[in-house]
Motif scaffolding. Structure first.
Motif, PDB file in Angstrom:
ATOM      1  N   SER A  63     -37.099 -19.420  -1.423  1.00  0.00           N
ATOM      2  CA  SER A  63     -36.042 -18.227  -1.345  1.00  0.00           C
ATOM      3  C   SER A  63     -34.754 -18.724  -1.937  1.00  0.00           C
ATOM      4  O   SER A  63     -34.461 -19.932  -2.330  1.00  0.00           O
ATOM      5  N   HIS A  76     -42.573  -9.301  -2.859  1.00  0.00           N
ATOM      6  CA  HIS A  76     -42.891  -8.239  -3.804  1.00  0.00           C
ATOM      7  C   HIS A  76     -44.139  -8.792  -4.549  1.00  0.00           C
ATOM      8  O   HIS A  76     -44.082  -8.976  -5.822  1.00  0.00           O
ATOM      9  N   ASN A  79     -40.143 -13.441  -6.563  1.00  0.00           N
ATOM     10  CA  ASN A  79     -40.299 -12.013  -6.063  1.00  0.00           C
ATOM     11  C   ASN A  79     -40.172 -11.987  -4.580  1.00  0.00           C
ATOM     12  O   ASN A  79     -40.536 -11.351  -3.917  1.00  0.00           O
ATOM     13  N   SER A  80     -39.205 -13.048  -3.980  1.00  0.00           N
ATOM     14  CA  SER A  80     -39.093 -13.134  -2.639  1.00  0.00           C
ATOM     15  C   SER A  80     -37.652 -12.567  -2.121  1.00  0.00           C
ATOM     16  O   SER A  80     -36.812 -12.408  -2.900  1.00  0.00           O
ATOM     17  N   GLU A  81     -37.588 -11.960  -0.955  1.00  0.00           N
ATOM     18  CA  GLU A  81     -36.617 -11.549  -0.480  1.00  0.00           C
ATOM     19  C   GLU A  81     -36.206 -11.989   0.995  1.00  0.00           C
ATOM     20  O   GLU A  81     -37.237 -12.024   1.907  1.00  0.00           O
ATOM     21  N   TYR A 140     -35.431 -12.274   4.606  1.00  0.00           N
ATOM     22  CA  TYR A 140     -35.185 -11.068   5.618  1.00  0.00           C
ATOM     23  C   TYR A 140     -34.498 -11.574   6.742  1.00  0.00           C
ATOM     24  O   TYR A 140     -33.615 -10.727   7.090  1.00  0.00           O
TER      25      TYR A 140
END
Length: 166
Positions: free
Chosen positions: A122, A140, A151-153, A155
């Motif tokens: 992250s 994603h 490609n991480s988010e 949350y």
């Protein structure tokens, strides 16, 4: 999209001199915090496709208590022995080997590995995940083998002290 919930086991007991580290049970706070965090996840309508845990008693107990709150069958919890002594690199390998049929996975493990793994995957940095804390990361990606920091988010991050006044 893949969703990963990384949860540190709830507070364990150090009152049993004859037990190995792997056999240490949850203490009373841990037995209260684990279902409480399960309820917090349930209030977010979280239903993991797969729940995996370290084989350590404290982690597996946490997983079972959380599973109950999420109406996840406790006998479907998958124990992955490698989670117990994994460092962040090994835990990352375990994550990339998760079955692609599972879009969302709740993994119950140990610190400092979980904190290190969150920081590796992250862009948000954590100092230390307290016991029973949960971090949720979205990726994603269509396959677990494709998950990585790019490609991480991030949350959410939740832990028992966020819910003390409830």
């Amino acid at each position: 999209m893949k969703t990963l919930y990384l949860m540190r086991h709830a507070k364990s007991s150090w009152n049993f001199d004859g037990l190995s580290d792997k056999e240490r049970p949850l203490n009373s706070r841990g037995r209260a915090d684990a279902p409480h965090m399960g309820q917090a996840l349930a209030s977010r309508n979280i239903q993991p496709d797969l729940l995996v845990s370290s084989p350590a008693v404290r982690a597996l107990s946490t997983a079972a208590l959380v599973a109950k709150e999420l109406n996840y069958p406790p006998d479907s919890i998958q124990v992955i022995p490698g989670i117990y002594e994994a460092d962040a690199e090994r835990l990352f390998d375990i994550i990339t080997e998760l079955p692609d049929e599972a879009s969302s996975v709740l993994l119950v493990g140990h610190n400092p590995t979980l904190t290190d793994t969150v920081n590796m995957l992250s862009t948000r940095s954590l100092n230390d995940m307290p016991t029973a804390a949960v971090v949720c990361l979205h990726f994603h990606a269509d396959q677990w083998a494709q998950v990585h920091r790019a490609n991480s988010e991030f949350y959410f991050y939740d832990y028992p002290k966020n819910h003390h006044d409830e």
